[in-house]
Design an enzyme around this catalytic site. Structure first.
Site, mmCIF file in Angstrom:
data_model
loop_
_atom_site.group_PDB
_atom_site.id
_atom_site.type_symbol
_atom_site.label_atom_id
_atom_site.label_comp_id
_atom_site.label_asym_id
_atom_site.label_seq_id
_atom_site.Cartn_x
_atom_site.Cartn_y
_atom_site.Cartn_z
ATOM 1 N N LYS A 176 0.797 -1.226 0.000
ATOM 2 C CA LYS A 176 0.000 0.000 0.000
ATOM 3 C C LYS A 176 0.832 1.279 0.000
ATOM 4 O O LYS A 176 0.294 2.355 -0.259
ATOM 5 C CB LYS A 176 -0.946 -0.010 1.194
ATOM 6 C CG LYS A 176 -1.986 -1.087 1.104
ATOM 7 C CD LYS A 176 -2.834 -0.888 -0.129
ATOM 8 C CE LYS A 176 -3.971 -1.861 -0.169
ATOM 9 N NZ LYS A 176 -4.946 -1.508 -1.178
HETATM 10 N N1 PMP Z 1 -3.331 -7.944 1.497
HETATM 11 C C1 PMP Z 1 -3.491 -7.075 2.511
HETATM 12 C C2 PMP Z 1 -3.007 -7.458 3.870
HETATM 13 C C3 PMP Z 1 -4.102 -5.834 2.280
HETATM 14 O O1 PMP Z 1 -4.268 -4.966 3.311
HETATM 15 C C4 PMP Z 1 -4.575 -5.536 0.984
HETATM 16 C C5 PMP Z 1 -5.263 -4.232 0.725
HETATM 17 N N2 PMP Z 1 -6.459 -4.062 1.429
HETATM 18 C C6 PMP Z 1 -4.430 -6.481 -0.027
HETATM 19 C C7 PMP Z 1 -3.770 -7.667 0.258
HETATM 20 C C8 PMP Z 1 -5.030 -6.310 -1.408
HETATM 21 O O2 PMP Z 1 -4.557 -5.246 -2.157
HETATM 22 P P1 PMP Z 1 -5.494 -4.418 -3.147
HETATM 23 O O3 PMP Z 1 -6.252 -3.428 -2.302
HETATM 24 O O4 PMP Z 1 -4.559 -3.755 -4.075
HETATM 25 O O5 PMP Z 1 -6.449 -5.336 -3.819
#
Ligand code: PMP
Length: 345
Positions: A68
Site C-alpha cells: 500500500k
Molecule cells: N493484502 C493485505 C493485507 C491488504 O491490506 C490488501 C489491501 N487491502 C491487499 C492484500 C489487497 O490489495 P489491493 O487493495 O490492491 O487489492
C-alpha cells in the site's frame, strides 16, 4: 547488492516522477523514494517438487511494510498535481491498516495530517501502529456496505463534513494506475518476461487489476489469478459475474461482499478460493521455512499459486504477491498459534 539497491532507488525516483535536482549529495532524499522496486524471490522449500518454481514479490519490504505504500504515494502525488491537495491539508482514508501506514509516512514526508477510519475487526496491532505513527484512528462497527456505519461510508461522510481530502483507495484510479506503471513492469523485468501466472488477492482490486493490465498488454497468455478467501463473494464474481454468498473469514485486507470500483475483472482469468486454515498454515510456512516475514493474505496468495503450479497448466514460473509484513498480526490468535505449531517441526 547495495549497488543494486542504489540503482533501484534512482529508478524509483523516476518511476514516481519526483524532480531530479541534479546536484544532490544523498541519492535518496526522503523515505518515500524507497517505495517500490521490491525484490522477487524464488521459494526454496515450499513447492520445491513442482515442475515450475514459485516466485514471490516482496511487497512486505516496502518502508511502511506493505504494497500500500505505492498507492499512498501515487494518490498523494496525483492529488497534488491536480491541485486538489493544499499544503498542510488533512487526508482521510477508510483503511484496514496498511494504506494508513503508507499514507502516514507519505503524510509525514510531505506535511499532511491523516485520519484513518477502520472496522473493529482489524487487529489491535494495526490500530496501535497507526496512532503511534501519528494518525487519528476512528473505529467503526463491522457494518455491511449498505449501512451508514460501514467504514467507507463513515470516511466519505467525514470528508464532506470537514473538507478533508478523501484518498479513496477503493475508487481512486491512481491506485490501479501505479501498479500498472510500477509493480507490473517490475515483475515483468525481474522475470525477463518469462512467467506463466500472477496470483494475488483483492481488497480494493488495485494490485491485481493494475499488474494484470500491464502483464496482459505484454503477453495475453500470462494467467492472472485471484486468490480469494472462502467467505468472500469475489471468486464467484470472477467465475460467473455473480457475487457469491457473504460469509465470515479472518484473513485481513482481501475479499469483499461488494465489487470494489478498482477491480478490473476483465484482466482476471480465474479465481482460487482459500480457507483461513490454508492461508494461515501457508503464512507460517513462509515465515518458518522461507524466512519471509509476511501476513495472512500472503499465505492466501501462495496457497493459490501452489494450486496453479500443481495443475500443470502453466510451464513458466508462477509469481505470487506478498502484500504485507507479519508484525501487524502478533495479537491475533492465529499467529500466536504458530509458536505451538513450530514445536512440532
Ligand atoms: N493484502 C493485505 C493485507 C491488504 O491490506 C490488501 C489491501 N487491502 C491487499 C492484500 C489487497 O490489495 P489491493 O487493495 O490492491 O487489492
Amino acid at each position: 547488492m547495495s549497488e543494486e539497491r542504489h540503482g533501484a532507488g534512482t529508478s524509483r525516483v523516476a518511476a514516481f516522477g519526483a524532480a531530479a535536482s541534479g546536484n544532490v549529495a544523498p541519492r535518496i532524499r526522503t523515505i518515500v523514494e524507497t517505495i517500490g522496486c521490491t525484490p522477487l524471490v524464488q521459494l526454496q522449500r515450499i513447492g520445491r517438487d513442482l515442475e515450475v518454481p514459485i516466485y514471490v514479490k516482496c511487497e512486505h519490504l516496502n518502508p511502511g511494510g506493505s504494497v500500500k505504500d505505492r498507492i499512498a504515494l501515487a494518490i498523494v502525488l496525483d492529488a497534488e498535481e491536480r491541485g486538489v491537495l493544499k499544503p498542510g491539508a488533512t487526508l482521510v482514508e477508510a483503511t484496514a491498516g496498511n494504506t494508513g501506514m503508507g499514507l502516514a509516512l507519505v503524510a509525514a514526508a510531505r506535511g499532511y495530517k491523516l485520519v484513518c477510519v477502520m472496522p473493529e475487526k482489524m487487529s489491535q496491532d494495526k490500530r496501535d501502529a497507526l496512532s503511534i505513527v501519528g494518525a487519528e484512528v476512528i473505529i467503526t462497527k463491522n457494518a455491511p456496505p449498505s449501512s451508514p456505519d460501514n467504514f467507507q461510508n463513515v470516511a466519505r461522510r467525514l470528508a464532506e463534513e470537514h473538507g478533508w481530502f478523501l484518498t479513496d483507495q477503493f475508487e481512486n484510479a491512481a491506485n490501479p494506475c501505479v501498479h500498472e506503471r510500477t509493480t507490473g513492469p517490475e515483475i515483468y523485468e525481474q522475470t525477463g518476461g518469462a512467467l506463466g501466472a500472477f496470483v494475488a488477492g483483492a481488497g480494493t482490486g488495485g494490485t491485481i487489476s493494475g499488474v494484470g493490465r500491464f502483464l496482459k498488454s505484454k503477453d495475453p497468455s500470462i494467467r492472472i489469478v485471484l486468490a480469494d478467501p472462502a467467505g468472500s463473494g469475489l471468486a464467484e464474481w470472477v467465475k460467473r459475474r455473480e457475487m457469491g454468498p457473504d460469509g465470515a473469514y479472518t484473513v485481513e485486507g482481501i475479499g469483499s461482499s461488494k465489487v470494489p470500483g478498482n477491480l478490473d475483472v476483465t484482466v482476471i482469468d480465474e479465481a482460487e478460493t482459500v480457507t483461513d486454515e490454508e492461508s494461515f498454515e501457508m503464512t507460517r510456512r513462509l515465515i518458518v521455512e522461507e524466512g519471509l516475514y509476511v501476513g495472512g493474505s500472503s499465505g492466501t496468495a501462495v496457497a493459490a499459486a501452489l494450486r496453479v503450479a500443481e495443475r500443470g497448466e502453466v510451464r513458466l514460473p508462477v509469481v505470487a504477491l506478498l502484500a504485507d509484513a507479519w508484525d501487524r498480526y502478533r495479537s491475533k490468535p492465529w499467529m500466536k498459534d504458530f509458536s505451538a505449531k513450530n514445536k512440532g517441526i
